[in-house]
Write an enzyme that holds these catalytic residues in place. Structure first.
Site, mmCIF file in Angstrom:
data_model
loop_
_atom_site.group_PDB
_atom_site.id
_atom_site.type_symbol
_atom_site.label_atom_id
_atom_site.label_comp_id
_atom_site.label_asym_id
_atom_site.label_seq_id
_atom_site.Cartn_x
_atom_site.Cartn_y
_atom_site.Cartn_z
ATOM 1 C CD GLU D 71 -2.040 -2.179 1.386
ATOM 2 O OE1 GLU D 71 -0.873 -2.667 1.566
ATOM 3 O OE2 GLU D 71 -2.932 -3.289 1.190
ATOM 4 C CG HIS D 140 -10.793 -5.856 7.034
ATOM 5 N ND1 HIS D 140 -9.928 -6.509 7.935
ATOM 6 C CD2 HIS D 140 -10.376 -6.104 5.801
ATOM 7 C CE1 HIS D 140 -8.833 -7.028 7.136
ATOM 8 N NE2 HIS D 140 -9.165 -6.911 6.027
HETATM 9 C C1 LIG Z 1 -2.447 -4.422 4.546
HETATM 10 C C2 LIG Z 1 -3.614 -5.259 3.696
HETATM 11 N N1 LIG Z 1 -3.718 -4.965 2.453
HETATM 12 C C3 LIG Z 1 -4.648 -5.920 1.603
HETATM 13 C C4 LIG Z 1 -5.469 -6.763 2.414
HETATM 14 C C5 LIG Z 1 -6.638 -7.369 1.856
HETATM 15 N N2 LIG Z 1 -6.373 -8.794 1.834
HETATM 16 C C6 LIG Z 1 -6.470 -9.732 2.664
HETATM 17 S S1 LIG Z 1 -5.843 -10.969 2.442
HETATM 18 C C7 LIG Z 1 -4.968 -10.582 0.965
HETATM 19 C C8 LIG Z 1 -4.229 -11.593 0.099
HETATM 20 C C9 LIG Z 1 -3.298 -12.102 0.967
HETATM 21 O O1 LIG Z 1 -2.633 -13.170 0.268
HETATM 22 P P1 LIG Z 1 -1.486 -13.867 0.784
HETATM 23 O O2 LIG Z 1 -0.472 -13.291 1.736
HETATM 24 O O3 LIG Z 1 -0.856 -14.776 -0.292
HETATM 25 O O4 LIG Z 1 -2.435 -14.918 1.834
HETATM 26 P P2 LIG Z 1 -3.433 -16.110 1.592
HETATM 27 O O5 LIG Z 1 -4.672 -15.299 1.565
HETATM 28 O O6 LIG Z 1 -2.885 -16.888 0.124
HETATM 29 O O7 LIG Z 1 -3.612 -17.039 2.683
HETATM 30 C C10 LIG Z 1 -5.331 -9.271 0.687
HETATM 31 C C11 LIG Z 1 -4.775 -8.392 -0.288
HETATM 32 C C12 LIG Z 1 -5.252 -6.778 3.954
HETATM 33 N N3 LIG Z 1 -6.168 -7.449 4.649
HETATM 34 N N4 LIG Z 1 -4.202 -5.998 4.223
#
Ligand SMILES: Cc1ncc(C[n+]2csc(CCOP(=O)(O)OP(=O)(O)O)c2C)c(N)n1
Ligand SMILES: Cc1ncc(C[n+]2csc(CCOP(=O)(O)OP(=O)(O)O)c2C)c(N)n1
Ligand SMILES: [Mg+2]
Ligand SMILES: [Mg+2]
Lengths: 327, 338, 327, 338
Positions: D71, D140
């Protein structure tokens, strides 16, 4: 290192518990009784359990938005978790946290965390505390392939190397961050390689194989306990469901999950290995399966029947003390 | 009581608490200084403003931790230390660096206890420096405490003098909740009497510096001194000021403020932060609700304007609330005819 | 690539201008006329100039708290800069920015930046713009050895690799971030190596040697202009003064600066090389020296005589338009 | 006029501006979705809430940019794009992620123009989603617009209905200053009439939804709808409400609010954010200063309590200001006897 029969049974039970917890939630969510965002961990069980079977209650872990598996693997009460996900007053967090914030600090479980990249700095602090006190405890920061691009995570890696903190960064590379492929978002395509550049041991393993995860983690944990500093472990894995419940998964090939369920199922792979090597019998594991199913049934039933918090609960737990009170 | 500077008072508080509780640790950039480098002098700075001087030689590297420039992890690691039973003090060199560590302050430290249903504590203190007076320009001079005051789950202390600096910092370190502690850069050299030994100033209890009947002035941090100057001017005009320093903005001692306004019927709030959603307006709104019937004049807020902090001396001076502006606002409330 | 005589003279003039600007400020600051924090660039001239001599006005750079050198190298008006540092109304930023915020966007100079790690994300954006528009422009993010531990910088590196943006990360490793050694704060001790782990070309060079900096940068700039994506360059260098004016430098060996002034002086090294290779005469450079000294004299004199901003200026330049006005 | 959802209205605004000005670009996590992955479907989501759907197929990867989870760099790169002449729209999936990008918002975007003496522009729009209603819990669900409203140099828009969503977003994109744009998650499905084609709603001009003589209610974002419900209840008691939606909190249409309070003599401000240093208290303070003589009753703020956002349905419901609480507050002002 050879695991004892008891250890193998416990590992299997843990993985099975995670699997059934998630499979059941996948069904229950369709009833509309569960509020909020729910991210299921099914498919990645060998990572949570393979890592946490090397830890004890004085070790720390911190988790992510996809936290159920880590919570169970670190010993959180399954019924308390289920109640929390249902938003009940006697859920593990009194219904205030929900799926994304389940924690049990008394078990060294410093919480699921809704902020991607929020956990590693905190896990680093816990590792620093262990080092200061000389307890020999270690700290594990779980994260996804997506999390490894968040600046806070890189900072934690560098600081852990500088301070030689007993921390292990575990990246579960399930191929996706939400709807974006890891092949796109990780510029180098190599999470472990990037970590190695920070000056710590780093390796990549098969996240569907409990034994590989367990052995690799064992080595890292031993090094950390001995004052050898941080390690990064990347595990290739898969998630059996969407990013959150309700995700149409248009970014995934149609048969991907089906294939992965066949070839990357940690439970199947574990069963095959231990039966082939005659370490456990099918019957012993079937018994566990039945016990787990019963536990999950009870957990859901009790959660559904449990009372919700009352509006009075809204104003408690903000501070331990606050002159003038909360308004 | 000894006369000490604000800096010395803070330094003393740190030494006392480090001595008293071995769980107290400090981490940040150059909190000791001299890690690496070529001089071999292990404590090369003791904090860029000298506040943590002497800790490293006395308490060692395990508890006095120099970090890379990684503010998210300075605060984040402090959070983890706190969850693991320590009493960490994280130092953000300037309050403006809340920018690069905001998540760990507002989404982590402030929320753990609530999110986890009361089953944890996070006794972290985040010390930082704020304010104008050094011509440090837009990215090194902000107040920003209104932003933290907005957030539930964290407390905000803003000492205006050496005694409070000591007493509030000791209270902050012993407090079981997260505390953000704002030290004014331009006050470090300010002298005052400081009680010896163990001395705690409670949170949420305002300091009533002067009693008066005509107008209540609530002032924060360095503004307390400016309000004192204004008070002297006003006295010449026969205007009696009740001067209140809230000491902490979260919790806020509403009662002291409301009691005073019930007596004086007039309120001026002085806050060196920008005006919108400021502590000044927060206090004004509380009074406009809870002491409405006592009010005899419009509530005046004396704040910085809605601009970033400018560099040039002349501009920074014009930016910062002044004793003159405070006196003028107070006078306007007294002269107000409905 | 062989530089023309004209190019060599310009490079020398630029380095000399930076040097004298800083040496003079070091003296003038003791008069108390200059407010705020001032971080001098002297000692690092070969980096700013070696990099920027590869750029033109449509290329971008972003700088740090130690920005004077980059500003001059990218073509900012020296007198306007001096007035800005003195906080004058017709300073380059109207006296509102000061030493830490000198900028001239019309010259592609996106600003000195008081936030360590604040610049690289912004430079990345400028690089993205160049790529979208297909201008062939490149963007350079200057940073110190300390800045390379800030999470925002790592994020920028990864995102630049993902998007294959025409950006060059230049790290001036002068051995210190404030009072902390780079040997302590950079865990791996190898900034370029860490960047390579992100999947981009990275190299380390001698930051006291204009020719080495220039050649390494040339290669990176050409690659970036050709669509070859980002590069990281680390340059070992030294600062001749303290972190800011007033710093007692207790973290530095007593004779370190003296030694470095002998062995790492970019101007001396340049002079030696070009005279030995008979590319420029001593006389030609002496003439430049005199011109530069005169320019700096005038700049200081004019700055001292220039009027400060008026209180009215306080409320302008916050927004381009703001309904209801600023209060 | 067509009836559209808030989501559709926003999506239309994006399409119109992308069409109109080729300098408009968007970047963020999953703004298209499907980069990498195994399906080959290049637009796999069009934004996690679907707001940017259709942009990628129409305008291509150069202008619709999926990013890693970074971000600080989503906002930071947008800043650089803006300085370099583009009109970038940065998407922060949830307003809570201000936490990991705060520096680029408050210390960079908001300050460039001032620090650089007016010699640049940074026309960046930061779109984000805020608010309760989805049981998304403490990290959130925050409102957080008071924190941005506090900061000089950036504007804050908070549309409450589909028409404003379209009109304010187009204005934001064309605005030469940085704008933070708060979309309420629980309003995406809300329907309303939306003017066709080019439609701009100016910043700093409040929307007066209803005229009435007894009490002024100022409500923000989703709270406008709750205030409308309260208004209906109050009408049954014969209480006439003047309902004002400021639409933007920075700039704020003080005049509309002051004019109204001069007429009604009573004010209730409804803000779903936490109370301290909130927009509610900001507005209350402005009125307690500038319309003091008109006030006939205490100013009431209806806000969330000073707690993080809880998860459980019952708790989130109790947390969020309700039509009942708004009606009760308004009634209290009308029944107030000095
Ligand atoms: C700082 C932040 N940015 C974006 C999000 C929204 N978000 C939640 S899970 C996610 C993807 C995470 O991917 P990964 O680290 O690969 O974990 P996975 O969901 O595959 O377990 C995103 C973009 C968030 N919760 N926090
Ligand atoms: C985010 C942030 N943290 C800390 C500081 C304070 N600070 C200013 S310069 C500096 C050291 C920077 O070191 P380096 O990047 O090596 O640059 P150098 O000063 O050596 O040129 C620090 C810690 C800052 N300005 N911004
Ligand atoms: Mg993933
Ligand atoms: Mg350096």
């Amino acid at each position: 290192m050879q695991l004892s029969r008891e250890e193998l049974l416990r590992a299997y039970r843990q993985m099975k518990t995670i699997r059934e917890f998630e499979e059941r939630l996948h069904v229950e969510i369709t009833t509309g009784e569960i509020a909020g965002f729910t991210h299921l961990y099914a498919g990645q069980e060998a990572v949570a359990v393979g890592v946490c079977e090397n830890l004890n209650d004085s070790d720390y872990i911190i988790s992510t938005h996809r936290g159920h598996g880590h919570c169970i693997a670190k010993g959180c009460d399954v019924k308390g978790m289920m109640k929390e996900i249902y938003g009940r007053k006697d859920g593990l967090c009194g219904g205030k946290g929900g799926s994304m914030h389940i924690a049990d600090v008394s078990k060294g479980m410093l919480g699921a965390n809704g902020i991607v990249g929020g956990g590693p700095p905190i896990a680093l602090g816990a590792a620093m505390a262990a080092k200061i006190d000389g307890t020999g405890a270690v700290s594990v920061a779980f994260g996804g392939d997506g999390s490894c691009n968040q600046g806070t995570v890189f900072e934690a890696m560098n600081m852990a190397v500088v301070l030689q903190s007993p921390i292990i960064f575990v990246f579960e590379n399930n191929g996706y961050s939400e709807h974006t492929g890891a092949d796109y978002a990780v510029g180098s395509g190599d999470i472990a390689g990037r970590a190695a550049g920070f000056g710590m041991p780093a390796a990549c393993g098969d996240g569907s194989d409990f034994f590989e995860v367990h052995a690799m983690t064992r080595e890292a944990v031993e090094r950390a306990r001995d004052g050898g500093g941080p390690t990064t472990l990347e595990f290739k894995t898969t998630r059996f469901f969407g990013h959150f419940e309700g995700d149409p998964q248009r970014y995934r090939a149609k048969d991907e999950v089906k294939k992965h369920r066949e070839t990357m199922d940690a439970l199947k792979i574990f069963r095959d290995k231990v039966t082939k090597a005659k370490l456990l019998t099918k019957k012993a594991m079937d018994e566990i399966d039945a016990e787990v199913l019963k536990l999950i049934d009870e957990a859901v039933e009790e959660a559904r029947a449990a009372p919700p918090p009352t509006p009075d609960d809204l104003l408690t737990d903000v501070y331990i003390s606050y002159e003038g009170g909360i308004q | 009581m000894a006369v000490k500077t604000y800096r010395e008072a803070l330094n003393e508080a740190l030494h006392l608490e480090f001595e008293r509780d071995e769980n107290v640790v400090i981490l940040g950039e150059d909190v000791s200084g001299g890690a690496g480098g070529t001089s071999g002098e292990r404590e090369a700075s003791g904090g860029i403003f000298g506040v943590s001087a002497g800790l490293l030689p006395r308490f060692g590297e395990a508890r006095v931790i120099d970090t890379p420039i990684s503010e998210s992890n300075i605060v984040g690691a402090a959070n983890g230390l706190a969850l693991a039973g320590k009493r960490p003090i994280a130092e953000l060199m300037f309050a403006d660096f809340i920018g690069v560590s905001f998540d760990q302050i507002i989404n982590q430290a402030a929320k753990f206890r609530y999110m986890f249903g009361g089953r944890t504590r996070c006794p972290v203190v985040i010390r930082t420096t704020y304010g104008t007076g050094m011509n440090a320009a837009a990215q090194h001079s902000q107040a920003l405490y209104p932003v933290i005051t907005h957030i539930p789950g964290i407390k905000v202390a803003i000492p205006s003098n050496p005694a409070d600096a000591k007493g509030l910092l000791i209270t902050a370190i012993r407090d079981d909740d997260p505390v953000m502690f704002f030290e004014h850069k331009a006050l470090y050299g300010k002298k005052g009497e400081v009680p010896e030994g163990e001395y705690l100033v409670p949170f949420g209890k305002a300091n009533i510096l002067a009693e008066g009947d005509d107008v209540t002035i609530v002032a924060i941090g360095r503004m307390v001194h400016f309000a004192e100057k204004a008070m002297k001017t006003l006295a010449k005009d026969g205007i009696g000021v009740e001067l209140i320093d809230p000491r902490t903005t979260s919790p806020l001692d509403e009662e002291a403020i409301l009691d005073s306004v019930e007596k004086t019927g007039r309120l001026v709030v002085v806050d060196e932060a920008n005006p919108r959603c400021s502590v000044a307006r927060d206090i004004a709104a509380i009074v406009a609700d809870k002491a409405f019937s006592s009010l005899r004049a419009p509530i005046k807020c004396v704040t910085a304007p809605h601009t970033p902090v400018p560099f040039a001396r002349e501009l920074e001076f014009a930016y910062t609330p002044s004793p003159d502006k405070i006196a003028a606002a107070a006078k306007a409330t007294v002269e107000f005819a409905a």
